[in-house]
Design an enzyme around this catalytic site. Structure first.
Site: not given
Ligand code: ARG
Length: 288
Positions: A187, A281
């Site tokens: 992300h 996150c």
């Molecule tokens: N386990 C989640 C995923 O892989 C983690 C998300 C983390 N969120 C972020 N905004 N980077 O989607």
């Protein structure tokens, strides 16, 4: 026009960074989701290993530390009720993107997180926001970061480029697409942190050569984070313009922020990192 102290500092040495007094925190409104049902039951990024035990109680405790930190800094924090069976719902940043009083809904790539999009949209509609459904796959502020009047939009792993244009239209922002190339930084908010309306920090290695060039051009004064800081999700940080809430392990980044006149505020979120998440996150900013 009268020259300020910092003007004269800048004029004599361009490498000297703005002094602390120039930074001002502004009160923010955040949305968070308690990790009551947090678990690592599937693996959709390289941080997640379902065979590694997760301490949900510790995750809640650490998350509470983040929540209390925001409150202590004077911010407003709203909460959305977590849903049993959506273990990643704690990562509120992915729930939507909010700017100019409008909400662009999320539409998740993986079926495991599919229920989160509607859950967040329902919250927004119930709270009276002008909320828009997305036609294209996008994971909210995970990949769509508002920097002043600009939307920095990540793609490569989750959010598709078609969503960038859609988000820009709904939110009334100009869009810059950035390509992510390292699966650990799946992300945009794991590789780039918004510090102010014109200031960012990022880890160049997470981006394609072309996107690195775009970032250099747009933000010549950006903080370049080290690989070590990126590897503890140090860039997954939240700035209110002065305080920067970041993972406690991101030592070099904290030092650099301090030298640039920011106040680093370290938090411990080791349990949530097992799912690939950090402070940002867990935090969705409700921008007016
Ligand atoms: N386990 C989640 C995923 O892989 C983690 C998300 C983390 N969120 C972020 N905004 N980077 O989607």
């Amino acid at each position: 026009m009268t020259a300020t102290v910092s003007d004269s500092v800048r004029a004599t040495s361009p490498d000297t960074l703005p002094a602390t007094h120039e930074r001002a925190a502004t009160r923010r409104r955040y949305l968070m989701c308690e990790p009551r049902y947090f678990a690592v039951e599937y693996a959709i990024n390289p941080w997640m290993d379902p065979s590694v035990p997760v301490d949900t109680e510790l995750a809640v405790q650490q998350w509470r530390g983040l929540f209390d930190t925001y409150r202590r800094l004077g911010h407003d924090v709203s909460q959305i009720e977590p849903v049993d069976g959506l273990p990643d719902m704690v990562f509120a940043a992915n729930g939507a993107t909010v700017a100019n009083n409008r909400v662009y809904g999320a539409k998740f790539l993986h079926a495991e997180r599919g229920g989160e999009g509607p859950a967040y949209l329902n919250w927004f509609r119930a709270a009276g926001f002008d909320a828009h459904d997305a036609r294209f796959i996008n994971e909210g502020e995970g990949d769509l970061l508002v920097v002043g009047g600009r939307l920095l939009a990540g793609t490569g792993f989750r959010t598709v480029p078609e969503a960038h244009a859609e988000a820009g239209e709904v939110l009334g922002l100009s869009v810059v697409t950035l390509e992510l190339v390292d699966p650990r930084y799946y992300h945009l908010d794991t590789a780039l942190c918004v510090l102010g309306p014109d200031e960012i920090a990022y880890f160049p290695g997470a981006f394609s050569a072309k996107s690195q060039a775009v970032l250099r051009e747009l933000y010549p004064g950006a903080i370049l984070a080290t690989a070590a800081d990126a590897a503890v999700l140090g860039l997954n940080a939240v700035s209110d313009g002065y305080h920067v809430v970041l993972p406690a392990e991101a030592m070099a980044l904290a030092k650099t922020l301090l030298a640039r006149g920011y106040q680093p505020v370290p938090v411990q979120l080791s349990e949530l990192r097992k799912a690939g998440g950090g402070p940002k996150c867990c935090t969705l900013e409700l921008r007016p």
